[in-house]
Structure formats: structure tokens, C-alpha cells
Design an enzyme around this catalytic site. Structure first.
Site, PDB file in Angstrom:
ATOM      1  N   ILE A  12      53.156 -95.280 -30.504  1.00 33.06           N
ATOM      2  CA  ILE A  12      52.152 -94.373 -29.943  1.00 33.06           C
ATOM      3  C   ILE A  12      50.753 -94.965 -30.089  1.00 33.06           C
ATOM      4  CG2 ILE A  12      51.178 -92.045 -30.014  1.00 33.06           C
ATOM      5  CD1 ILE A  12      53.845 -91.082 -31.194  1.00 33.06           C
ATOM      6  N   THR A 130      53.062 -84.251 -36.124  1.00 34.83           N
ATOM      7  CA  THR A 130      54.316 -84.017 -35.416  1.00 34.83           C
ATOM      8  C   THR A 130      54.672 -82.540 -35.411  1.00 34.83           C
ATOM      9  OG1 THR A 130      56.706 -84.426 -35.558  1.00 34.83           O
ATOM     10  CG2 THR A 130      55.498 -84.525 -37.602  1.00 34.83           C
ATOM     11  N   ASP A 131      55.478 -82.123 -34.425  1.00 34.42           N
ATOM     12  CA  ASP A 131      55.970 -80.747 -34.416  1.00 34.42           C
ATOM     13  C   ASP A 131      57.040 -80.520 -35.479  1.00 34.42           C
ATOM     14  OD1 ASP A 131      58.043 -82.177 -33.231  1.00 34.42           O
ATOM     15  OD2 ASP A 131      58.154 -80.956 -31.420  1.00 34.42           O
ATOM     16  N   GLU A 132      57.551 -81.592 -36.091  1.00 39.27           N
ATOM     17  CA  GLU A 132      58.601 -81.435 -37.093  1.00 39.27           C
ATOM     18  C   GLU A 132      58.113 -80.714 -38.343  1.00 39.27           C
ATOM     19  OE1 GLU A 132      61.292 -84.682 -37.756  1.00 39.27           O
ATOM     20  OE2 GLU A 132      60.726 -85.641 -35.875  1.00 39.27           O
ATOM     21  N   TYR A 157      60.433 -86.981 -44.253  1.00 38.23           N
ATOM     22  CA  TYR A 157      59.417 -87.371 -43.271  1.00 38.23           C
ATOM     23  C   TYR A 157      58.524 -86.200 -42.900  1.00 38.23           C
ATOM     24  CZ  TYR A 157      57.395 -87.932 -38.642  1.00 38.23           C
ATOM     25  OH  TYR A 157      56.527 -87.914 -37.577  1.00 38.23           O
ATOM     26  N   LYS A 161      54.433 -85.489 -43.585  1.00 35.50           N
ATOM     27  CA  LYS A 161      53.446 -85.232 -42.531  1.00 35.50           C
ATOM     28  C   LYS A 161      52.788 -83.866 -42.718  1.00 35.50           C
ATOM     29  CE  LYS A 161      52.420 -87.357 -39.467  1.00 35.50           C
ATOM     30  NZ  LYS A 161      51.331 -88.366 -39.318  1.00 35.50           N
ATOM     31  N   ASN A 256      70.225 -83.424 -26.848  1.00 33.01           N
ATOM     32  CA  ASN A 256      70.488 -84.855 -26.986  1.00 33.01           C
ATOM     33  C   ASN A 256      71.591 -85.313 -26.039  1.00 33.01           C
ATOM     34  OD1 ASN A 256      68.516 -85.078 -28.917  1.00 33.01           O
ATOM     35  ND2 ASN A 256      69.924 -85.071 -30.660  1.00 33.01           N
TER      36      ASN A 256
END
Length: 350
Positions: A12, A130-132, A157, A161, A256
Site C-alpha cells: 500500500i 485496518t478494519d480488523e 495483528y 493495530k 473467499n
């Protein structure tokens, strides 16, 4: 405007660097050149007088401070991060060091620069997340992540974040540092490091290998073309309200399994197998990732209504562009095949 972009040799970050230089901004690319970085990603601007590169690890506070003080950017766009969920399951420590402590180091150096600039109101620290961090959504299509969704990270992760997001907000509230924050959905497109789902599927297909899908393939993501994301980030940097966060989504939800089947259809057309069988015959369901979030989806109302931004690339168009790019740039991805972890199943130690 002089921008310092951290992680500018990554997927990115390099898209941001290329677009920012194209728009006439001076760009300092600060990157540690870890396993997922590649200076070939910015080769198109490497000789531009507006571009410069600094090899700095954001975990090194003294090096970060010296680089920021010497370059004195007008804005810092912070994209440097460890980002692969599977790697965070196997080795969470480096995610805490880079994503949490690295962000802390940048905030301290940015704050010092901002104060030397007389607390310049035009200065910006743009933190890209991130949206996570919001956790997992139910299947209901009317339920999406907004900027007010409570944080509920589920992996090392996303927890790292989330921690960095909280630090950025705290430095704004406590010290007045002018920040903007963005949380994006899943990115894809050219220069995507070959350990993430889309490049894994493309490259495995071309090699005649199984196409691994975690669980039953029902996990849903909102797919955002990376060049759209770079455009949105520069829009938020220039026009976003200080202290505010903006969710950036692709408005392209797919499971997915749907995504992989679409990739197979594109590959069947652009690079048919020698026996003319469909690449879909290579789809293989494998044991699911520990703590695999069921669904992510972004409500883009704020960035659309306040800043007038929305994505320009549909997932079908973006996937075709991406497949064509990998077909046309074999030398780029071949050079990365021997890097640590590439081609291996990670994230199983839990």
C-alpha cells in the site's frame, strides 16, 4: 507539500508514494526493507527529483527522530507495519515491537517536530490502520463497521493495530498533535506481496498447485483496489478533519470462495491451462485459520458525505487488472519466491 511516508516500499505504501509523486508532492520514503518490502515497487519514481529514500527501522527511536528532524516534512503518512495475520499467530512479538512501539517512536518524533514548527496547524500525522480492529461481523448485510464501532480485535495483528490507533488518538487528545486516522478494508492489486490470498491463488494456479481456501470459504471481506485506497488516503490527508477517523471501503463484499472462483474464471480466459480444464478444479479446502473473523464490511458514509470520495474500481474490474499485472510481471514475483515464509502455510501454531 513534503510528505514522509513510512513503509513506502510495501504494497500500500508504494501505491501512495507513486501517486503522491505523480501529484507533485515531495516524498521521503522511510522503510526498513524487511521481508515484504521491495524497492522495485517504486522504481517508476526512483529517479524523480521529488523522491528520496531513507532506510530506517521505526523500532529504532534515535534513527526515526534524526530522519524526521532532518527532513522536517509537512505531513507524515504512517503505513509501516507488520500486516500478515498468519505471521502474527506464529510470532506476535515483532508485531508488538513494530506496530505499537514503532508507532510510539513516530508519534514522539512527530510531536517534537510539530512543536519546533511552532505547533503548525497545517501539520498532519496520518495514521493508516485496518478494519480488523473492529472484530467480526454477522452475515446481516445491513450491519457494517462505522467509525463508532467498538474495537474488538481477535488476532495479534489486529490487536497491535488497535493499540497503535489508541496511541495516535491519545497523542491528539493529550498533546494536541494534529492527526487524522483511517481504517481500510482488504486491499488488492499490483505489487501485492505473494503471501496474501489473491496473489497466492494467482501464482498457485499458474504453477498448477492446489488453491487453498481456509475452512469452507464463507468468510466475507470488502475488497478495495490499492490505487483507489492511495487516492482516498491523499484525499483524507488534504481534506480530513483534524482528530477525525475515516473508514475506507471498496463497497465490494465477496466471500473467499466467490473471490477465488472469479479469479479462476479470469485465469481460464487470460491464461488457459494446457488441458483446457478450469483452474477451479484446483480449489482445495484446508484447515481454517485460528480465530478467523467471519465478515468485514465498511460503511463508507462519512468519507463519501464529508469528503466526496468513493471507490472507482469494481472488484471484477480490479481482479482482472490484477491478474493481467501478475501475468505481465513474472520477473517481479519470481524474485520474491525465495523470501522467508513465501509459499508456506503459516499461522498454525495456535
Amino acid at each position: 507539500m513534503k510528505l514522509l511516508v513510512t513503509g513506502g516500499a510495501g504494497f500500500i505504501g508504494s501505491a501512495v508514494v507513486r501517486q503522491a509523486v505523480g501529484e507533485g508532492h515531495a516524498v521521503i520514503n522511510l522503510d526498513a526493507l524487511t521481508y515484504a518490502a521491495c524497492l522495485e515497487n517504486v522504481a517508476s519514481v526512483a529517479n524523480d527529483p521529488l523522491y528520496s529514500f531513507e532506510q530506517v527501522d521505526i523500532r529504532d527511536a534515535a534513527a526515526v527522530d534524526e530522519c524526521i528532524a532532518r527532513n522536517a516534512p509537512d505531513a507524515i503518512m504512517h503505513l509501516a507495519a507488520e500486516s500478515h495475520v498468519d505471521r502474527s499467530i506464529d510470532g506476535p512479538g515483532v508485531f508488538i515491537e513494530t506496530n505499537v512501539m514503532g508507532t510510539y517512536n513516530l508519534l514522539q518524533s512527530a510531536r517534537a517536530l510539530w512543536e519546533r514548527k511552532g505547533r503548525d496547524e497545517t501539520f498532519r500525522f496520518h495514521h493508516i490502520s485496518t478494519d480488523e480492529v473492529f472484530g467480526s461481523l454477522p452475515a446481516d448485510p445491513d450491519v457494517q463497521f462505522t467509525e463508532d464501532t467498538p474495537y474488538d480485535p481477535r488476532s495479534p495483528y489486529s490487536a497491535s493495530k488497535a493499540s497503535s490507533d489508541h496511541l495516535v488518538r491519545a497523542w491528539h487528545e493529550t498533546y494536541g498533535l494534529p492527526i487524522v486516522l483511517t481504517n481500510c478494508s482488504n486491499n488488492y492489486g499490483p505489487y501485492h506481496f505473494p503471501e496474501k490470498l489473491i496473489p497466492v491463488i494467482i501464482l498457485n494456479a499458474l504453477a498448477g498447485k492446489p488453491l487453498p481456501i481456509y475452512g469452507d470459504g464463507s468468510n466475507v471481506r470488502d475488497w478495495l483496489y490499492v490505487e483507489d485506497h492511495a487516492d482516498a488516503l491523499l484525499c483524507v490527508l488534504k481534506n480530513g478533519q483534524v482528530g477525525r477517523s475515516y473508514n475506507i471501503g471498496g463497497e465490494n463484499e465477496r466471500s473467499n470462495l466467490q473471490l477465488v472462483r472469479t479469479l479462476c474464471e479470469i485465469l481460464d480466459r487470460l491464461s488457459p491451462r494446457s488441458d483446457n480444464a478450469s483452474y477451479a478444479e484446483l480449489i482445495t479446502f484446508v484447515a481454517d485459520r485460528p480465530g478467523h473473523d467471519a465478515r468485514y464490511a465498511i460503511d463508507p458514509t462519512r468519507i463519501r458525505t464529508e469528503l466526496g470520495w468513493r471507490p472507482s474500481v469494481t472488484v471484477e474490474e480490479g481482479l482482472e487488472r490484477t491478474v493481467r499485472w501478475y501475468l505481465d510481471n513474472e520477473a517481479w514475483w519470481q524474485a520474491l519466491q525465495n523470501r522467508e515464509g513465501v509459499g508456506q502455510r503459516l499461522g498454525t501454531k495456535a
